[in-house]
Design a protein around this motif. Structure first.
Motif, PDB file in Angstrom:
ATOM      1  N   ASP A  68      -5.059   1.726  10.702  1.00 32.48           N
ATOM      2  CA  ASP A  68      -6.152   1.253  11.559  1.00 32.48           C
ATOM      3  C   ASP A  68      -6.339  -0.260  11.474  1.00 32.48           C
ATOM      4  OD1 ASP A  68      -6.682   3.819  12.435  1.00 32.48           O
ATOM      5  OD2 ASP A  68      -8.235   4.173  10.925  1.00 32.48           O
ATOM      6  N   ASN A  69      -5.801  -0.878  10.432  1.00 30.93           N
ATOM      7  CA  ASN A  69      -5.970  -2.322  10.252  1.00 30.93           C
ATOM      8  C   ASN A  69      -4.976  -3.163  11.047  1.00 30.93           C
ATOM      9  OD1 ASN A  69      -8.115  -1.995   8.439  1.00 30.93           O
ATOM     10  ND2 ASN A  69      -6.676  -1.644   6.765  1.00 30.93           N
ATOM     11  N   PHE A  70      -3.905  -2.536  11.571  1.00 31.28           N
ATOM     12  CA  PHE A  70      -2.911  -3.347  12.275  1.00 31.28           C
ATOM     13  C   PHE A  70      -2.235  -2.664  13.457  1.00 31.28           C
ATOM     14  CE2 PHE A  70      -0.445  -1.022   9.209  1.00 31.28           C
ATOM     15  CZ  PHE A  70       0.824  -0.873   9.760  1.00 31.28           C
TER      16      PHE A  70
ATOM     17  N   VAL B 255       0.851  -1.198   0.000  1.00 31.17           N
ATOM     18  CA  VAL B 255       0.000   0.000   0.000  1.00 31.17           C
ATOM     19  C   VAL B 255       0.887   1.249   0.000  1.00 31.17           C
ATOM     20  CG1 VAL B 255      -1.673   1.332   1.360  1.00 31.17           C
ATOM     21  CG2 VAL B 255      -1.949  -1.144   1.112  1.00 31.17           C
ATOM     22  N   ALA B 256       1.888   1.262   0.865  1.00 28.06           N
ATOM     23  CA  ALA B 256       2.768   2.429   0.969  1.00 28.06           C
ATOM     24  C   ALA B 256       3.607   2.643  -0.289  1.00 28.06           C
ATOM     25  CB  ALA B 256       3.673   2.276   2.191  1.00 28.06           C
ATOM     26  N   GLN B 257       3.955   1.584  -0.985  1.00 27.64           N
ATOM     27  CA  GLN B 257       4.767   1.715  -2.198  1.00 27.64           C
ATOM     28  C   GLN B 257       4.040   2.453  -3.313  1.00 27.64           C
ATOM     29  OE1 GLN B 257       5.840  -2.493  -2.638  1.00 27.64           O
ATOM     30  NE2 GLN B 257       7.969  -1.924  -2.322  1.00 27.64           N
ATOM     31  N   ARG B 258       2.751   2.609  -3.199  1.00 27.80           N
ATOM     32  CA  ARG B 258       1.982   3.331  -4.219  1.00 27.80           C
ATOM     33  C   ARG B 258       2.087   4.842  -4.071  1.00 27.80           C
ATOM     34  NH1 ARG B 258      -2.518  -0.452  -2.558  1.00 27.80           N
ATOM     35  NH2 ARG B 258      -2.004  -2.363  -3.657  1.00 27.80           N
ATOM     36  N   MET B 259       2.720   5.322  -3.004  1.00 28.89           N
ATOM     37  CA  MET B 259       2.833   6.763  -2.776  1.00 28.89           C
ATOM     38  C   MET B 259       3.902   7.342  -3.699  1.00 28.89           C
ATOM     39  SD  MET B 259       2.371   7.312   1.345  1.00 28.89           S
ATOM     40  CE  MET B 259       3.779   6.340   1.825  1.00 28.89           C
ATOM     41  N   ALA B 260       3.452   7.948  -4.769  1.00 30.64           N
ATOM     42  CA  ALA B 260       4.375   8.555  -5.732  1.00 30.64           C
ATOM     43  C   ALA B 260       4.999   9.812  -5.141  1.00 30.64           C
ATOM     44  CB  ALA B 260       3.629   8.890  -7.018  1.00 30.64           C
ATOM     45  N   GLY B 261       6.277  10.020  -5.425  1.00 30.99           N
ATOM     46  CA  GLY B 261       6.960  11.227  -4.998  1.00 30.99           C
ATOM     47  C   GLY B 261       7.963  11.007  -3.880  1.00 30.99           C
ATOM     48  N   LEU B 262       7.868   9.881  -3.180  1.00 31.49           N
ATOM     49  CA  LEU B 262       8.882   9.601  -2.169  1.00 31.49           C
ATOM     50  C   LEU B 262      10.214   9.372  -2.873  1.00 31.49           C
ATOM     51  CD1 LEU B 262       7.031   7.165   0.274  1.00 31.49           C
ATOM     52  CD2 LEU B 262       7.594   9.573   0.655  1.00 31.49           C
ATOM     53  N   THR B 263      11.283   9.869  -2.285  1.00 25.49           N
ATOM     54  CA  THR B 263      12.601   9.666  -2.884  1.00 25.49           C
ATOM     55  C   THR B 263      13.296   8.438  -2.309  1.00 25.49           C
ATOM     56  OG1 THR B 263      13.639  11.150  -1.288  1.00 25.49           O
ATOM     57  CG2 THR B 263      12.899  12.127  -3.373  1.00 25.49           C
ATOM     58  N   GLY B 264      12.729   7.873  -1.251  1.00 22.54           N
ATOM     59  CA  GLY B 264      13.285   6.660  -0.664  1.00 22.54           C
ATOM     60  C   GLY B 264      12.646   6.402   0.677  1.00 22.54           C
TER      61      GLY B 264
ATOM     62  N   SER C 102      -2.231  12.831  -0.986  1.00 24.77           N
ATOM     63  CA  SER C 102      -2.686  12.138  -2.193  1.00 24.77           C
ATOM     64  C   SER C 102      -3.576  10.961  -1.808  1.00 24.77           C
ATOM     65  CB  SER C 102      -1.476  11.628  -2.984  1.00 24.77           C
ATOM     66  OG  SER C 102      -0.882  10.518  -2.312  1.00 24.77           O
ATOM     67  N   PRO C 103      -4.388  10.457  -2.747  1.00 27.03           N
ATOM     68  CA  PRO C 103      -5.206   9.272  -2.443  1.00 27.03           C
ATOM     69  C   PRO C 103      -4.364   8.094  -1.946  1.00 27.03           C
ATOM     70  CG  PRO C 103      -5.937  10.272  -4.493  1.00 27.03           C
ATOM     71  CD  PRO C 103      -4.667  10.987  -4.084  1.00 27.03           C
ATOM     72  N   GLU C 104      -3.166   7.934  -2.501  1.00 29.10           N
ATOM     73  CA  GLU C 104      -2.297   6.835  -2.083  1.00 29.10           C
ATOM     74  C   GLU C 104      -1.760   7.060  -0.669  1.00 29.10           C
ATOM     75  OE1 GLU C 104      -2.613   7.146  -6.411  1.00 29.10           O
ATOM     76  OE2 GLU C 104      -1.966   8.609  -4.924  1.00 29.10           O
ATOM     77  N   GLY C 105      -1.423   8.292  -0.350  1.00 32.56           N
ATOM     78  CA  GLY C 105      -0.962   8.621   0.994  1.00 32.56           C
ATOM     79  C   GLY C 105      -2.067   8.445   2.023  1.00 32.56           C
ATOM     80  N   MET C 106      -3.276   8.840   1.653  1.00 36.67           N
ATOM     81  CA  MET C 106      -4.412   8.676   2.553  1.00 36.67           C
ATOM     82  C   MET C 106      -4.746   7.193   2.748  1.00 36.67           C
ATOM     83  SD  MET C 106      -6.511  12.131   1.417  1.00 36.67           S
ATOM     84  CE  MET C 106      -8.058  11.330   1.461  1.00 36.67           C
ATOM     85  N   ALA C 107      -4.570   6.386   1.704  1.00 36.66           N
ATOM     86  CA  ALA C 107      -4.798   4.936   1.831  1.00 36.66           C
ATOM     87  C   ALA C 107      -3.780   4.312   2.770  1.00 36.66           C
ATOM     88  CB  ALA C 107      -4.744   4.272   0.460  1.00 36.66           C
ATOM     89  N   ALA C 108      -2.528   4.725   2.665  1.00 37.36           N
ATOM     90  CA  ALA C 108      -1.491   4.201   3.568  1.00 37.36           C
ATOM     91  C   ALA C 108      -1.790   4.599   5.008  1.00 37.36           C
ATOM     92  CB  ALA C 108      -0.110   4.692   3.137  1.00 37.36           C
ATOM     93  N   SER C 109      -2.208   5.830   5.207  1.00 31.64           N
ATOM     94  CA  SER C 109      -2.556   6.289   6.548  1.00 31.64           C
ATOM     95  C   SER C 109      -3.761   5.521   7.095  1.00 31.64           C
ATOM     96  CB  SER C 109      -2.849   7.785   6.518  1.00 31.64           C
ATOM     97  OG  SER C 109      -3.207   8.252   7.790  1.00 31.64           O
TER      98      SER C 109
END
Length: 103
Positions: free
Chosen positions: A83-85, A30-39, A72-79
């Motif tokens: 709640d799931n774990f 899920v977190a890997q979908r966050m575009a724009g992270l440099t690492g 972003s939608p991907e960042g909000m999904a990771a956040s």
């Protein structure tokens, strides 16, 4: 460079193995979908005296870039996936990173 450090406490039920399985099999994709992270870096902590089991470090070019990534939608999904774990405190630290190299 701008860094967000996330400090994860052990799960309330003490099942660190289940936490790690979920984190690696579900949360990372899920977190890997966050575009724009440099690492990013993960450190699984095995020091018993510390109140944390995992330190995650996410990197972006600037504070504004990190804010945009998280909004972003991907960042909000990771956040939302937290709640799931996550059943114990998580601490988020943000700030500019300055790299010092030793010669």
């Amino acid at each position: 460079m701008y860094r967000m450090t996330i400090l994860y406490s052990p799960p309330a039920d003490g099942d660190v193995a289940a936490f790690r399985r979920y984190y690696e099999a579900t949360h990372i994709p899920v977190a890997q979908r966050m575009a724009g992270l440099t690492g990013w870096n993960l450190s699984w902590i095995d020091t018993p005296e510390t109140p944390y089991i995992l330190v995650a470090e996410l990197y972006a070019n600037s504070a504004d870039a990190m804010s945009a990534i998280l909004a972003s939608p991907e960042g909000m999904a990771a956040s939302a996936d937290l709640d799931n774990f996550v059943t114990s405190p998580v601490h988020f630290l943000t700030g500019e990173e300055i790299e010092v190299r030793l010669s």
